[in-house]
Design a protein around this motif. Structure first.
Motif, PDB file in Angstrom:
ATOM      1  N   ARG A  17       1.933 -13.741   7.307  1.00 21.44           N
ATOM      2  CA  ARG A  17       2.926 -12.782   6.811  1.00 21.44           C
ATOM      3  C   ARG A  17       3.651 -12.083   7.959  1.00 21.44           C
ATOM      4  O   ARG A  17       4.864 -11.847   7.895  1.00 21.44           O
ATOM      5  N   ALA A  18       2.920 -11.754   9.009  1.00 23.17           N
ATOM      6  CA  ALA A  18       3.528 -11.054  10.141  1.00 23.17           C
ATOM      7  C   ALA A  18       4.559 -11.916  10.864  1.00 23.17           C
ATOM      8  O   ALA A  18       5.455 -11.399  11.531  1.00 23.17           O
ATOM      9  N   LEU A  19       4.443 -13.227  10.717  1.00 24.24           N
ATOM     10  CA  LEU A  19       5.417 -14.143  11.314  1.00 24.24           C
ATOM     11  C   LEU A  19       6.622 -14.357  10.406  1.00 24.24           C
ATOM     12  O   LEU A  19       7.538 -15.111  10.752  1.00 24.24           O
ATOM     13  N   GLY A  20       6.631 -13.708   9.241  1.00 25.95           N
ATOM     14  CA  GLY A  20       7.757 -13.835   8.329  1.00 25.95           C
ATOM     15  C   GLY A  20       7.784 -15.135   7.568  1.00 25.95           C
ATOM     16  O   GLY A  20       8.833 -15.546   7.056  1.00 25.95           O
ATOM     17  N   ASP A  47       0.856  -4.532  16.335  1.00 32.27           N
ATOM     18  CA  ASP A  47       1.280  -3.316  15.646  1.00 32.27           C
ATOM     19  C   ASP A  47       1.608  -3.598  14.182  1.00 32.27           C
ATOM     20  O   ASP A  47       1.317  -2.779  13.295  1.00 32.27           O
ATOM     21  N   LYS A  48       2.217  -4.752  13.930  1.00 35.06           N
ATOM     22  CA  LYS A  48       2.573  -5.101  12.555  1.00 35.06           C
ATOM     23  C   LYS A  48       1.316  -5.351  11.721  1.00 35.06           C
ATOM     24  O   LYS A  48       1.223  -4.892  10.575  1.00 35.06           O
ATOM     25  N   ILE A  49       0.354  -6.071  12.287  1.00 39.02           N
ATOM     26  CA  ILE A  49      -0.911  -6.299  11.583  1.00 39.02           C
ATOM     27  C   ILE A  49      -1.612  -4.970  11.330  1.00 39.02           C
ATOM     28  O   ILE A  49      -2.170  -4.719  10.253  1.00 39.02           O
ATOM     29  N   ARG A  50      -1.562  -4.068  12.324  1.00 37.09           N
ATOM     30  CA  ARG A  50      -2.194  -2.766  12.199  1.00 37.09           C
ATOM     31  C   ARG A  50      -1.586  -1.953  11.048  1.00 37.09           C
ATOM     32  O   ARG A  50      -2.289  -1.272  10.308  1.00 37.09           O
ATOM     33  N   GLY A 101       0.723  -0.416   5.123  1.00 38.24           N
ATOM     34  CA  GLY A 101       2.041  -0.507   5.739  1.00 38.24           C
ATOM     35  C   GLY A 101       2.465   0.734   6.485  1.00 38.24           C
ATOM     36  O   GLY A 101       3.669   0.962   6.679  1.00 38.24           O
ATOM     37  N   SER A 102       1.500   1.542   6.925  1.00 36.00           N
ATOM     38  CA  SER A 102       1.860   2.803   7.581  1.00 36.00           C
ATOM     39  C   SER A 102       1.222   2.934   8.954  1.00 36.00           C
ATOM     40  O   SER A 102       0.107   2.476   9.187  1.00 36.00           O
ATOM     41  N   ARG A 103       1.958   3.589   9.853  1.00 34.61           N
ATOM     42  CA  ARG A 103       1.390   4.024  11.133  1.00 34.61           C
ATOM     43  C   ARG A 103       0.839   5.439  10.978  1.00 34.61           C
ATOM     44  O   ARG A 103      -0.191   5.784  11.539  1.00 34.61           O
ATOM     45  N   VAL A 104       1.604   6.248  10.245  1.00 31.03           N
ATOM     46  CA  VAL A 104       1.224   7.634   9.969  1.00 31.03           C
ATOM     47  C   VAL A 104       0.935   7.755   8.478  1.00 31.03           C
ATOM     48  O   VAL A 104       1.689   7.222   7.647  1.00 31.03           O
ATOM     49  N   ARG A 105      -0.116   8.415   8.130  1.00 31.51           N
ATOM     50  CA  ARG A 105      -0.546   8.520   6.735  1.00 31.51           C
ATOM     51  C   ARG A 105       0.581   9.023   5.834  1.00 31.51           C
ATOM     52  O   ARG A 105       1.260  10.009   6.156  1.00 31.51           O
ATOM     53  N   TYR A 106       0.776   8.292   4.731  1.00 27.33           N
ATOM     54  CA  TYR A 106       1.762   8.577   3.691  1.00 27.33           C
ATOM     55  C   TYR A 106       3.196   8.206   4.094  1.00 27.33           C
ATOM     56  O   TYR A 106       4.107   8.377   3.294  1.00 27.33           O
ATOM     57  N   TYR A 107       3.402   7.697   5.309  1.00 23.13           N
ATOM     58  CA  TYR A 107       4.730   7.230   5.726  1.00 23.13           C
ATOM     59  C   TYR A 107       4.670   5.703   5.814  1.00 23.13           C
ATOM     60  O   TYR A 107       4.261   5.139   6.828  1.00 23.13           O
ATOM     61  N   ASN A 108       5.066   5.052   4.744  1.00 27.24           N
ATOM     62  CA  ASN A 108       4.897   3.606   4.614  1.00 27.24           C
ATOM     63  C   ASN A 108       6.166   2.881   5.042  1.00 27.24           C
ATOM     64  O   ASN A 108       7.167   2.878   4.339  1.00 27.24           O
ATOM     65  N   GLU A 109       6.098   2.224   6.199  1.00 29.05           N
ATOM     66  CA  GLU A 109       7.266   1.557   6.772  1.00 29.05           C
ATOM     67  C   GLU A 109       7.497   0.173   6.185  1.00 29.05           C
ATOM     68  O   GLU A 109       8.635  -0.283   6.069  1.00 29.05           O
ATOM     69  N   ILE A 110       6.406  -0.531   5.840  1.00 23.81           N
ATOM     70  CA  ILE A 110       6.492  -1.865   5.264  1.00 23.81           C
ATOM     71  C   ILE A 110       5.502  -1.957   4.108  1.00 23.81           C
ATOM     72  O   ILE A 110       4.647  -1.083   3.945  1.00 23.81           O
ATOM     73  N   GLU A 111       5.615  -3.012   3.321  1.00 24.82           N
ATOM     74  CA  GLU A 111       4.627  -3.243   2.266  1.00 24.82           C
ATOM     75  C   GLU A 111       3.338  -3.741   2.923  1.00 24.82           C
ATOM     76  O   GLU A 111       3.338  -4.735   3.639  1.00 24.82           O
ATOM     77  N   GLY A 112       2.257  -3.050   2.682  1.00 23.97           N
ATOM     78  CA  GLY A 112       0.995  -3.420   3.293  1.00 23.97           C
ATOM     79  C   GLY A 112      -0.104  -3.618   2.277  1.00 23.97           C
ATOM     80  O   GLY A 112       0.134  -3.705   1.076  1.00 23.97           O
TER      81      GLY A 112
END
Length: 365
Positions: free
Chosen positions: A69-72, A205-208, A214-225
């Motif tokens: 998925r991370a490779l698109g 970072d994307k896998i993380r 899909g978040s780096r910071v809690r409740y801020y979802n940048e991508i579908e995870g």
């Protein structure tokens, strides 16, 4: 005598005090998910594999799914994979809507590099390599083909923790090394666990993000995870076993060498070891054209064995809609009909192994 195919508690007993101290450390910490133990394990396992980054996950399957998925890679795309692997390898592709393109294995049970290029099409987006049964695949020609066609390589290292090709450890060749830490693995946890290793920071970072909704910071979802987080307890226990993994793998090699030296039966074909590759013998897999008779005979004599794997993925019920007929991949199908995994585990005694060897040598068609 009774000999099981695998006995897990003997390895636990070898390092019982260390495991119990690690477990209590986590329980007393009050932090149980994505804490210091996970961070420490990720750092230590990245160093073990010679990679810059490690991302702990809840299974080896998730490591495969998220790497694709991370490779698109998705619907309409193809991923080359060997035809005799475990279903999880293929699920890593199909769970993303992509199509697996099967290539037959070689005599070492791994992807036959000489057959890869004929399977490449305009829709091919990656090559997925499996280091099956613990032996490193033929990585030099595979990486040359991948470079020539500008294809990323994903390594399924679920069974090859510490195996090397030309001195380079599995999981360190491709964009992603995907590991399972299921309890039966050479580096096994005490429940489900997995990880991805890579040198690509953006990929890590994307896998993380993916593993944590899909978040780096809690409740801020940048991508579908998804929720695929390695927990603190498993990480702490894995840190203990990782320290001892070289000696555990060495024990497997001693057991494998004893089988290879001791088994002498014209009805049984022993596993081959490729030049420049080594194996950690996650499984010691023999072949026998009378496999069912052999397995029954061993069971009657108290020896438990397993078949890895009785149904190749292209014939699995879950993929019947593909319409791939029996006979389409004859080598994979032959292996499925003939392979048999012998008992091999940490703490296996010489008497237990000699009993298995004696019964194998006494087997007649």
């Amino acid at each position: 005598m009774q000999v099981k195919c695998n006995v897990l508690d003997r390895q636990f007993q070898m390092y019982q005090q260390e495991y119990e101290e690690a477990a209590l450390r986590v329980l007393r910490s009050g932090w149980y998910v994505l804490g210091n133990e996970v961070a420490q394990f990720e750092e230590e396992f990245a160093a073990f594999t010679g990679r810059n980054f490690c991302v702990g996950l809840n299974s080896g399957l998730d490591a495969l799914i998220l790497s694709v998925r991370a490779l698109g890679i998705g619907a309409g795309d193809e991923v080359i994979v060997q035809s005799n692997t475990y279903i999880a390898t293929v699920l890593g592709i199909t769970e993303n809507g992509a199509t697996p393109v099967f290539v037959e294995p070689d005599v070492y049970f791994n992807l036959d590099a000489s057959k890869i290029e004929e399977a490449i099409t305009a829709r091919t987006k990656a090559i997925m390599v499996v280091h099956l049964y613990g032996q490193a695949s033929n990585m030099e020609p595979i990486m040359e083909i991948a470079k020539r066609h500008q294809l990323p390589v994903i390594e399924d290292c679920a069974q090859s923790h510490g195996a090397c090709f030309n001195g380079k450890i599995t999981g360190s060749f491709g964009i992603s090394g995907c590991f399972s830490f299921y309890p039966t693995k050479n580096l096994g946890a005490f429940g489900d666990a997995g990880a991805v290793v890579t040198d690509d920071k953006a990929f890590a970072d994307k896998i993380r993000m993916m593993r944590n909704y899909g978040s780096r910071v809690r409740y801020y979802n940048e991508i579908e995870g998804v929720n695929s987080r390695l927990d603190e307890l498993q990480a702490a226990l894995l840190r203990v076993k990782l320290k001892h993994l070289p000696e555990l793998n060495q024990e497997r090699n001693i057991l494998a060498a004893r089988y290879t030296k001791g088994i002498c039966n014209k009805n049984i074909q022993l596993p081959k070891l490729r030049s420049h590759a080594d194996s950690i013998y996650h499984q010691y897999v023999i072949q026998c054209s009378q496999r069912e008779a052999l397995q029954t005979y061993l069971q009657e004599n108290g020896i438990q064995t397993q078949i890895h794997y009785p149904i190749p993925p292209h014939l699995a019920e879950c993929y019947k809609d593909w319409g791939i007929p029996k006979g389409a991949f004859p080598i994979a199908e032959q292996y499925a009909n003939e392979v048999l995994s012998l008992p091999i585990y940490t703490g296996m005694t010489e008497d237990e192994q000699q009993y298995v060897i004696d019964k194998l040598n006494a087997f007649r068609r």
